[in-house]
Enzyme design. Structure first.
Site, mmCIF file in Angstrom:
data_model
loop_
_atom_site.group_PDB
_atom_site.id
_atom_site.type_symbol
_atom_site.label_atom_id
_atom_site.label_comp_id
_atom_site.label_asym_id
_atom_site.label_seq_id
_atom_site.Cartn_x
_atom_site.Cartn_y
_atom_site.Cartn_z
ATOM 1 N N ASP A 16 -9.879 -4.078 -4.830
ATOM 2 C CA ASP A 16 -9.124 -2.999 -4.185
ATOM 3 C C ASP A 16 -9.309 -1.680 -4.934
ATOM 4 O O ASP A 16 -9.131 -1.640 -6.156
ATOM 5 C CB ASP A 16 -7.645 -3.395 -4.181
ATOM 6 C CG ASP A 16 -6.738 -2.416 -3.465
ATOM 7 O OD1 ASP A 16 -7.224 -1.389 -2.952
ATOM 8 O OD2 ASP A 16 -5.526 -2.688 -3.425
ATOM 9 N N SER A 58 0.824 -1.201 0.000
ATOM 10 C CA SER A 58 0.000 0.000 0.000
ATOM 11 C C SER A 58 0.866 1.262 0.000
ATOM 12 O O SER A 58 1.616 1.491 -0.958
ATOM 13 C CB SER A 58 -0.962 -0.047 1.194
ATOM 14 O OG SER A 58 -1.962 0.922 1.087
ATOM 15 N N HIS A 61 -7.883 -5.184 -0.349
ATOM 16 C CA HIS A 61 -6.715 -4.438 0.096
ATOM 17 C C HIS A 61 -6.428 -4.755 1.568
ATOM 18 O O HIS A 61 -7.338 -4.884 2.377
ATOM 19 C CB HIS A 61 -6.987 -2.934 -0.055
ATOM 20 C CG HIS A 61 -5.791 -2.077 0.164
ATOM 21 N ND1 HIS A 61 -4.956 -1.688 -0.863
ATOM 22 C CD2 HIS A 61 -5.278 -1.514 1.294
ATOM 23 C CE1 HIS A 61 -3.993 -0.931 -0.386
ATOM 24 N NE2 HIS A 61 -4.157 -0.815 0.925
#
Length: 328
Positions: free
Chosen positions: A255, A160, A285
């Site tokens: 995501d 991320s 995610h």
């Protein structure tokens, strides 16, 4: 119809049934605690390793950078180090939230892993996180004694926001360090802060990370007058990725950041970079920190590690051949 894995659906249904505000509706301190609690409930356990040790890295910015070393071998030989930058939108996350993941990476790859606990926003806004990761990576390239073996190469990796940092560090420091960057691993990376369509809207709500959550993270990190196209903010927007080290890029089918991860992988391929791309259908995610609640993630993780091992072995073989040729 949108495909959702059964174990993912169980977790999402459980979260939807919980009362109270969402993470982005509170303050950063509360959000950090929420992430730690989620990990305690939903992540795998660390397991046994030969060595886990906390230490600090000196910084020219007047502070020490906390870090944690993982090794599955008590006395490792010379070899590469995987440098891990944790996710959390540059606002939350720390050494503890990604402890089980880093331990599993070290165990499966048989490599030394160093997790970097960079400064968080809004207390330390952009580009503090990047500065700390650049500093830590440069320092590790010098084979500091704490590592316990000569460092022959580096693998920037992160999830991320950490995927953003890994991409930036690779772009900025490739060819600039005492040892080469031999591969990069970007896990559902945030590489385009200008993104607001496609998967950002398709999965805007109901899949753990939300569109509003990303806005909250970005606003805290970038401040009041952001330059979203800065190379440190949106590494997708640099003119060329040609000449970068091989890349493993992993995205999730549900995501909001999916499309920018796809775009970064495609741009790497377009510019001639050896790239392995994986996308986990029906996955959300943050799954790498939810392996206890989403057991199917273990197959995703081990698949990535298998591909990353291939890239590392290719780079090591090529490097050895180059050194042997130079010595003749």
């Amino acid at each position: 119809m949108t495909y959702i894995r059964p174990d993912v659906k169980i977790l999402l249904d459980m979260l939807a049934a919980q009362p109270g505000p969402q993470m982005h509706e509170g303050d950063p301190a509360t959000a950090r605690q929420m992430m730690r609690m989620m990990g305690q409930l939903a992540d795998a356990r660390r397991g046994e390793l030969a060595r886990v040790e906390d230490f600090t890295i000196p910084s020219p910015h007047g502070h020490a950078i906390p870090a944690r070393l993982y090794s599955a071998v008590a006395s490792p030989a010379a070899g590469p180090v995987l440098v891990f930058y944790h996710g959390g939108g540059w606002v939350i996350g720390d050494l503890e939230t990604h402890d089980p993941l880093c331990a599993e990476i070290a165990r499966v790859l048989g490599l030394t892993v160093v997790s970097v606990d960079y400064r968080l926003a809004p207390e330390h806004p952009f580009p503090a996180a990047t500065e700390d990761c650049l500093t830590a990576t440069h320092w590790l390239a010098g084979s500091p004694a704490i590592v316990g073996h000569p460092v022959t190469g580096l693998i920037p990796a992160g999830d991320s926001a950490g995927g953003n940092l890994a991409a930036v560090i690779t772009q900025q420091q490739h060819g600039q360090l005492a040892v080469p960057i031999i591969a990069q691993w970007l896990i559902y990376p945030g590489v385009d802060m200008t993104a607001n369509a496609g998967s950002m809207q398709e999965f805007a709500e109901g899949y753990l990370l939300s569109f509003e959550g990303m806005r909250w993270f970005t606003q805290h990190y970038m401040g009041a007058t952001p330059d979203f196209t800065h190379a440190y903010a949106s590494p997708l927007h640099v003119a060329s990725l040609a000449g970068l080290p091989p890349a493993m890029v992993f995205t999730c089918g549900l995501d909001p950041l999916r499309d920018q991860g796809r775009a970064y992988a495609a741009k790497l391929v377009q510019h001639g970079v050896r790239t392995v791309f994986r996308e986990a259908a029906g996955q959300i995610h943050g799954c790498m920190n939810l392996r206890g609640a989403i057991p199917s993630t273990n197959a995703d993780l081990h698949g990535c590690l298998s591909d990353l091992r291939l890239l590392i072995d290719e780079a090591t073989t090529s490097r050895s051949a180059q050194l042997a040729e130079a010595a003749e």
